[in-house]
Each structure stands twice: as structure tokens, then as C-alpha cells.
Design an enzyme around this catalytic site. Structure first.
Site, PDB file in Angstrom:
ATOM      1  N   GLN A   1       0.665  -1.073   0.179  1.00 57.60           N
ATOM      2  CA  GLN A   1       0.015   0.023  -0.009  1.00 57.60           C
ATOM      3  C   GLN A   1       0.956   1.359  -0.039  1.00 57.60           C
ATOM      4  OE1 GLN A   1      -3.109  -1.565   3.535  1.00 57.60           O
ATOM      5  NE2 GLN A   1      -3.770   0.103   2.100  1.00 57.60           N
TER       6      GLN A   1
ATOM      7  N   ASP B   1      -2.460  -4.759  -0.353  1.00 58.12           N
ATOM      8  CA  ASP B   1      -2.000  -6.093  -0.024  1.00 58.12           C
ATOM      9  C   ASP B   1      -2.844  -6.833   1.337  1.00 58.12           C
ATOM     10  OD1 ASP B   1      -0.526  -4.691   1.699  1.00 58.12           O
ATOM     11  OD2 ASP B   1       1.362  -5.618   1.134  1.00 58.12           O
TER      12      ASP B   1
HETATM   13  O1  5SP Z   1       1.524   0.101   4.920  1.00 55.65           O
HETATM   14  C1  5SP Z   1       1.290  -0.948   4.935  1.00 55.65           C
HETATM   15  C2  5SP Z   1      -0.285  -0.993   5.543  1.00 55.65           C
HETATM   16  O2  5SP Z   1      -0.618   0.129   5.831  1.00 55.65           O
HETATM   17  C3  5SP Z   1       1.890  -2.299   4.677  1.00 55.65           C
HETATM   18  O3  5SP Z   1       1.340  -3.437   5.273  1.00 55.65           O
HETATM   19  C4  5SP Z   1       2.228  -2.416   3.227  1.00 55.65           C
HETATM   20  O4  5SP Z   1       1.242  -2.560   2.678  1.00 55.65           O
HETATM   21  C5  5SP Z   1       3.365  -3.344   3.160  1.00 55.65           C
HETATM   22  O5  5SP Z   1       3.064  -4.610   3.213  1.00 55.65           O
HETATM   23  P1  5SP Z   1       4.054  -5.834   3.125  1.00 55.65           P
HETATM   24  O6  5SP Z   1       4.927  -5.864   1.881  1.00 55.65           O
HETATM   25  O7  5SP Z   1       5.050  -5.974   4.545  1.00 55.65           O
HETATM   26  O8  5SP Z   1       3.175  -6.876   3.142  1.00 55.65           O
END
Ligand code: 5SP
Ligand code: ADP
Length: 472
Positions: free
Chosen positions: A71, A238
């Protein structure tokens, strides 16, 4: 048998699953790595996606495809559709000052009033992770780049757009074809989760102008077709995609340990937490997704394993060999600064060291306990917003660790469901692709193990909270 593809373009890698649209059976899969760093040119994601797709046997026989992505990443496009500068990722903290400024400005100098404004207007109090604060930082620090921005989108929007056949040189017609979904739009900081509308005035005052924004699609709308004729689904952030992947319904809380640690719940109402701990996001199925996100999860394990010169498997064995409580060691895991609580400049700390307890096993255990405790605090913040946690569904790379499972069961005090090791973000995207193909989300079986809630006999969480409160 129709096949669908789900893609997870996450911080560390790109994963592709190809599944049977009816049964959900896994047919093929592939993955490829992303470069390290908190600033990444989107071309790297496209290259990794193509590698992962090739490793999964290609998309030629696939009827629909969907992308779930990390995100918040700021993808800026110029009027020709070229990338203006490398994307700043969700875990890049350089815009922490811009976030604080936006809060103060909204409250006419009163940060608490500003936080209330943002929580009501967007659902989320700005922190460095949000796209909006990155754009505000860009306007102040790279005004020439800011002025060239014709469109802003998110990692999953950009990859879906590339799958539709657009890219540099697509011009205005291409930019107009950008699509996103509620779940990812709700993490930008210029979208109201409650109303489902963009807030152009917020962008104007932060960036200086209002660039083109991707059209927000409904959960099962079609974004278009790939040049080969596969339907492209709206995609999702995600975390929302992971929620779809494990079939999380109202009342389920998902805890994910990847680069980020997240705790989120599917909710019937939008959150608006002026304390800033809970982000009021939307989910990918028409509901809401109050979410707490930390910057420090599995990379704390990776760094500790590297320090101890052991593999991640050996690290887990070491953690399991230590007693609960790590002999009195407490690790506060703010290695990369922290987002929740909002401490962008914090560093990690290790407390309670004695000559007797300073062993590799206790250090590994303290790393696992510290990360799980930080997520237990996230769970408490969600509960303070009225979320009722009947069970926790544990996902992400770190959920595969038996040490994480044991510690989570002990410290969270709630029954835990651990789905069989898998790629649940990519699975959620595949489920959305199947939904776009058939008109409804399919019911796919989930293989999982249930762990009964244990007891924190060693007082690990209370001790962690004492040390973590020293940062306040
Ligand atoms: O910033 C957030 C949620 O707000 C993170 O959860 C990102 O979406 C990255 O996710 P991963 O790569 O760690 O799964
Ligand atoms: N068995 C395990 N124990 C602990 N950590 C693990 C294990 N397997 C994978 N990981 C960690 O999980 C992370 C990758 O998980 P993933 O959810 O794919 O992350 P992201 O979505 O942020 O790219 C890596 O940091 C990796 O070291």
C-alpha cells in the site's frame, strides 16, 4: 476449467499464483525478488512481475488476473505516462515532518484538533507512510518533479495499468485508463473511506495542483483486458487482498507478519481514530478494514538471525529452545523507526541484560516476543475502537515460524488460526479475479491449523509495555 491469476507485489518480492477459478486448486506458481530500499523505481516491480509470471508458466491460458500490492507507495507519472521519479514506499519515513505539518495546519496549530479533522475527513491521521504526506514532501523538496506530475497512483494501480498494455508514451489516453479500488484508495490520505470519494482539495493544498487520479472501481468491476484478452480485476491493497485470501469475514481479525506487521479486522463501519493508532481503511469486498501497521516485523528476525550468523530456521529453533520471557530480556523492535506508535526517528532497544541471560537463544526469543508484543498493542488499539476479536488469523512469511505461532498463542490470549503456508495476498487477488470472471466471490476451502489461546505466565507483555512506554 478456467484459470485465474493472483499477483502479490509486496515490499520484498512478487508472487504469482494460478488457480482453478471454480475449486481454487493451485495449478502453478512463481516468485521473484524486489530490490531492497525504501525508494524503488516501479520498473523493478514490472521486471519482477514478468519474471514471477514466467516462473508460473505464463498467463496465456489465464482468463482473469488481479494484482494485490504494497500500500501507499507514491507512483508519479508525467503527461506521457513516464515515471517522474522512483516511488517512495510505505516504509520511507522522510515525510514524517510533512505529516506533522499537515496535522498542525488542519488544526490551525492545534495538533489534537488537526488529528480529529483528518480522522473524520479521511478515516486516518496522516503518518509518513501515506501517499499524501509523500506528495507534500515532494512539493517542498523537489518542486520541479512535483510540477511534472500529471497523475498519481499506487503500486498495484500502476502494475494493473501495465498489464492493460499501458506505459511510458501512453499519453493522456493512457493516464485516463488508470484504475484502483477502495481498499488501496483508502490508504492514500486524499480519499474519504466513509464516502468513497476522493478529496481533491486536500491534494491541491498538499501538492499544489490536482493530478489525474485512478478511477475507483467496485469489488467486482472490470478494469479492462490484457493485450492477450484476459480480464483485469480492480486489484487491492495487499492487506485487503490477504483478507480475501483467507476468507476473513465480519468478526475475524487478521495478523500479518511480513516486512510490515499488520493487524486488521473486517468491519461493517468505518473507523475514525483520532489517536492515529488505527488507520480507517476500506476492504476489498465492500466493507471496512480498520488496520494497525508497524514498520518492524520479519526484518527484525532477519537482522537478528544475521547477527547470530544463523539461518532463519535456526533462528526459530533458538527462539523455541529458550524459556518464555527470554530469561528477562526485552527487545523493543523499532529498528527502522516506527509508524505505530508514530515514532519515525526511534531505534530499537534491548533491556534487562545480565551475564546469565545474554545468550543467542534468549536474544532470538526476545526478538520474536518483541515483534509479537508490538502487534498485541496493535490488537489492543483495534479493540479500543470496538473491534471484537473472536479469533486471529495469522498470515505472512513470519506466520510460518513455529516460534511466532507459540509466542502469539501465549501473548495474545485469543484462539489463533494458522492457514497452511501459502501466499494469501496472491490468493486473495486470484479470488477477486475469479469473482470478476463469474460475477461472485467463489467459496474456496482454507486448510488451517487451530492453536488454542495460552497464557502469558512470564508477564512478557506487561514488561514489554513498561519498556516501550519509555519512548513516549
Ligand atoms: O503500509 C502498509 C499497510 O498500511 C503495509 O502493510 C504495506 O502494505 C506493505 O506490506 P508488506 O509488503 O509488508 O506485506
Ligand atoms: N519460517 C520463517 N520464520 C520467520 N520469518 C520468516 C519465515 N519464512 C519467511 N520469513 C520472513 O518473512 C518475510 C517475507 O514475508 P512476506 O510476507 O512475503 O513479506 P512482504 O510481504 O513484506 O514482502 C522475510 O523477511 C522472511 O525472512
Amino acid at each position: 476449467m478456467a484459470l485465474v491469476a493472483g499477483i502479490d507485489s509486496s515490499t520484498q518480492s512478487c508472487k504469482v499464483v494460478i488457480r482453478d477459478a471454480d475449486t481454487g486448486a493451485l495449478v502453478r506458481q512463481g516468485r521473484a525478488s524486489h530490490p531492497d530500499g525504501t525508494e524503488v523505481h516501479p520498473d523493478h516491480w514490472w521486471t519482477a512481475l514478468q519474471e514471477a509470471v514466467a516462473a508460473a508458466g505464463g498467463l496465456d491460458d489465464v482468463a482473469a488476473v488481479s494484482v494485490g500490492g504494497q500500500q501507499h507507495g507514491m507512483v508519479c507519472l508525467d503527461s506521457e505516462g513516464g515515471v517522474v521519479r522512483p516511488a517512495l514506499l510505505w516504509n520511507d519515513t522522510r515525510s514524517a515532518g510533512a505529516a506533522a505539518d499537515l496535522i498542525k495546519e488542519a488544526g490551525d496549530g492545534d495538533a489534537a484538533a488537526g488529528a480529529r479533522y483528518w480522522a473524520q475527513a479521511t478515516g486516518t491521521v496522516p503518518v509518513a507512510s501515506l501517499t499524501l504526506t509523500k506528495l507534500h514532501w515532494l512539493a517542498a523538496n523537489e518542486p520541479e518533479n512535483a510540477a511534472r506530475i500529471a497523475a498519481v497512483c499506487l503500486p498495484h494501480d500502476w502494475l494493473s495499468w501495465r498489464l492493460l498494455g499501458y506505459g511510458e508514451g501512453s499519453g493522456q489516453e493512457g493516464l485516463a485508463a488508470l484504475r484502483t479500488d477502495r481498499s488501496d484508495a483508502s490508504g492514500t490520505g486524499y480519499f474519504s473511506t466513509a464516502t468513497g470519494e476522493y478529496l481533491p482539495e486536500v491534494l491541491k493544498s498538499s501538492l499544489g495542483h490536482v493530478p489525474l487520479l485512478p478511477k475507483v472501481l467496485g469489488p467486482l468491476d472490470v478494469a479492462g483486458k490484457t493485450p492477450a484478452g484476459a480480464l483485469v480485476a480492480p486489484g487491492a491493497g495487499d492487506n485487503a487482498a490477504a483478507g480475501l485470501g483467507v476468507g476473513a469475514g465480519l468478526g475475524d481479525v487478521v495478523m500479518s507478519l511480513g516486512t510490515s506487521g499488520t493487524v486488521f479486522a473486517v468491519s461493517a463501519t468505518p473507523a475514525a481514530d483520532a489517536s492515529g493508532l488505527v488507520a480507517g481503511f476500506a476492504d476489498a469486498a465492500g466493507h471496512y478494514l480498520p488496520l494497525v501497521c508497524t514498520l518492524n516485523a520479519t526484518r527484525v528476525f532477519d537482522a537478528t538471525a544475521a547477527l547470530l550468523d544463523v539461518s532463519i530456521g535456526e533462528f526459530n529453533d533458538l527462539a523455541l529452545s529458550a524459556e518464555s520471557g527470554a530469561g528477562g530480556l526485552t527487545l523493543v523492535p523499532y529498528f527502522d523507526g516506527e509508524r505505530t506508535p508514530n515514532l519515525p526517528d526511534a531505534t530499537g532497544s534491548l533491556h534487562g541484560i545480565t551475564r546469565a541471560n545474554y545468550t543467542p537463544a534468549n536474544l532470538a526469543r526476545a526478538a520474536v516476543e518483541g515483534v509479537v508484543c508490538s502487534l498485541a498493542d496493535g490488537l489492543a488499539a483495534l479493540q479500543a475502537q470496538g473491534v471484537e476479536a473472536r479469533r486471529i488469523i495469522l498470515v505472512g512469511g513470519g506466520a510460518q515460524s513455529a516460534a511466532v505461532q507459540e509466542v502469539a498463542a501465549q501473548l495474545l490470549g485469543i484462539n489463533i488460526t494458522v492457514p497452511r503456508p501459502g501466499e494469501y495476498v496472491a490468493d486473495g487477488a486470484a479470488r477477486q479475479a475469479a469473482g470478476v470472471l463469474t460475477g461472485h466471490f467463489p467459496q474456496w476451502a482454507l486448510d488451517a491449523v487451530d492453536l488454542p489461546a495460552g497464557k502469558d505466565d512470564a508477564g512478557v507483555l506487561a514488561r514489554y509495555r513498561r519498556y516501550a512506554s519509555l519512548y513516549a
